[in-house]
Design an enzyme around this catalytic site. Structure first.
Site, mmCIF file in Angstrom:
data_model
loop_
_atom_site.group_PDB
_atom_site.id
_atom_site.type_symbol
_atom_site.label_atom_id
_atom_site.label_comp_id
_atom_site.label_asym_id
_atom_site.label_seq_id
_atom_site.Cartn_x
_atom_site.Cartn_y
_atom_site.Cartn_z
ATOM 1 N N ASN A 13 0.877 -1.174 0.000
ATOM 2 C CA ASN A 13 0.000 0.000 0.000
ATOM 3 C C ASN A 13 0.908 1.215 0.000
ATOM 4 O OD1 ASN A 13 -1.771 2.066 0.458
ATOM 5 N ND2 ASN A 13 -2.364 1.423 2.534
ATOM 6 N N LYS A 15 0.141 4.244 -0.214
ATOM 7 C CA LYS A 15 -0.469 5.443 0.398
ATOM 8 C C LYS A 15 -0.206 6.649 -0.518
ATOM 9 C CE LYS A 15 0.024 3.099 4.752
ATOM 10 N NZ LYS A 15 0.207 3.145 6.187
ATOM 11 N N HIS A 99 -9.270 1.368 4.855
ATOM 12 C CA HIS A 99 -7.991 1.533 5.553
ATOM 13 C C HIS A 99 -8.184 2.457 6.761
ATOM 14 C CE1 HIS A 99 -3.872 2.577 6.453
ATOM 15 N NE2 HIS A 99 -3.550 1.452 5.837
ATOM 16 N N GLU A 101 -6.472 4.752 7.887
ATOM 17 C CA GLU A 101 -6.223 6.183 7.648
ATOM 18 C C GLU A 101 -7.454 6.843 7.045
ATOM 19 O OE1 GLU A 101 -2.609 5.559 5.468
ATOM 20 O OE2 GLU A 101 -1.669 4.887 7.334
ATOM 21 N N GLU A 171 -5.291 -4.969 10.365
ATOM 22 C CA GLU A 171 -4.274 -3.952 10.597
ATOM 23 C C GLU A 171 -4.527 -3.247 11.930
ATOM 24 O OE1 GLU A 171 -2.270 -2.773 6.663
ATOM 25 O OE2 GLU A 171 -3.907 -1.387 6.985
ATOM 26 N N GLY A 177 2.711 2.233 10.690
ATOM 27 C CA GLY A 177 3.657 3.336 10.536
ATOM 28 C C GLY A 177 4.355 3.724 11.824
ATOM 29 N N SER A 217 3.599 -2.290 10.071
ATOM 30 C CA SER A 217 5.063 -2.370 10.239
ATOM 31 C C SER A 217 5.630 -3.737 9.880
ATOM 32 C CB SER A 217 5.467 -1.958 11.660
ATOM 33 O OG SER A 217 5.046 -0.625 11.919
#
Ligand code: 13P
Length: 255
Positions: A13, A15, A99, A101, A171, A177, A217
């Site tokens: 991904n 991003k 996701h 985010e 996730e 991250g 990660s």
């Protein structure tokens, strides 16, 4: 449970990274490094504007291209949005939906995740559906309840047939991250809870056939151990997917 019945899927991904020309080079380099590595499916999910150059660079290779979001309406006055039919015509095979985010910064809810998933599947796209708990939820001991609720809400109304084109990415938000990775046992446990929830919604056979990835990660140093777990069928990789040499090592670990 026989894990060998499921394919392993390693997806990047990107991003909001890479311009179209950078994407072209990175896809080409990744494709070269993963050539002939057929032990897993390899996907790169790129920004919308990179799709054309990424699809072009991936032609004839074993790298598939995905997008990172899709709108649930077919067309109309939705400035800035992209429909499933548009994506399909550009040559993407996959789309990431839900996701964290997008949930965190762009108001995505389980309801909109469900609507987007239905629209994507109806158009013929395959979906990588992301879910996972935030740190406070893990610390309160409600991870199991949270992921099982998200699984039920996000998949609501999907047929068993549609589920063949759905990959779940677990996730944990606290691991994204941050350099903090869920331990292999934590990842395995929660992927197992998601699988049990799917078995409850459908059948054990369908749950056993569903690909459930871990994301957060994951890198070339920890991938092998995470992927060795019975319920972890692959990875959704952020940062490390931007560096072809690192990403391809994760693909190696999945062989
Ligand atoms: P990182 O691998 O950078 O933690 O990101 C994970 C992720 O969000 C993949 O979708």
């Amino acid at each position: 449970m026989d894990k060998s019945k499921r394919k392993v899927v390693i997806a990047g991904n990107w991003k909001m990274n890479m311009t179209p020309s950078e994407a072209k080079a990175a896809v080409a380099e990744t494709a070269k490094l993963v050539e002939g590595k057929t032990g897993c499916e390899v996907i790169l999910c790129v920004p919308f504007v990179d799709i054309a150059s990424a699809v072009e660079a991936a032609k004839g290779t074993n790298v598939k291209i995905g997008a990172q979001n899709v709108h649930f309406e077919a067309k109309g006055a939705f400035t800035g949005e992209i429909s499933a039919a548009m994506l399909l015509e550009t040559g993407v095979e996959y789309v990431i939906i839900g996701h964290s985010e997008r949930r965190q910064y762009f108001g995505e809810t389980d309801e909109t995740v469900n609507k987007r998933t239905k629209a994507a599947l109806a158009a013929g796209l395959k979906v990588i559906l992301c879910l996972g708990e935030v740190l406070e939820q893990r610390q309160s001991g409600i991870t199991s309840e949270i992921v099982s609720m998200q699984t039920k809400l996000d998949l609501a109304g999907l047929t068993a047939d549609e589920m063949k084109n759905v990959i779940i990415a677990y996730e944990p938000v606290w691991a994204i991250g941050t350099g903090l990775t869920a331990t292999p046992d934590q990842a395995d446990e929660v992927c197992g809870i998601i699988r049990e929830t799917i078995a409850g919604l459908y059948t054990k056979e369908l749950a056993d056939a569903t690909v459930i990835q871990y994301g957060g990660s994951m890198n070339d140093g920890n991938a092998a151990e995470l992927l060795s777990k019975v319920n972890v069928d692959g990875g959704l990789i952020g940062g490390a997917s931007l560096v072809p040499a690192k990403f391809s090592k994760i693909v190696d670990a999945a062989q």
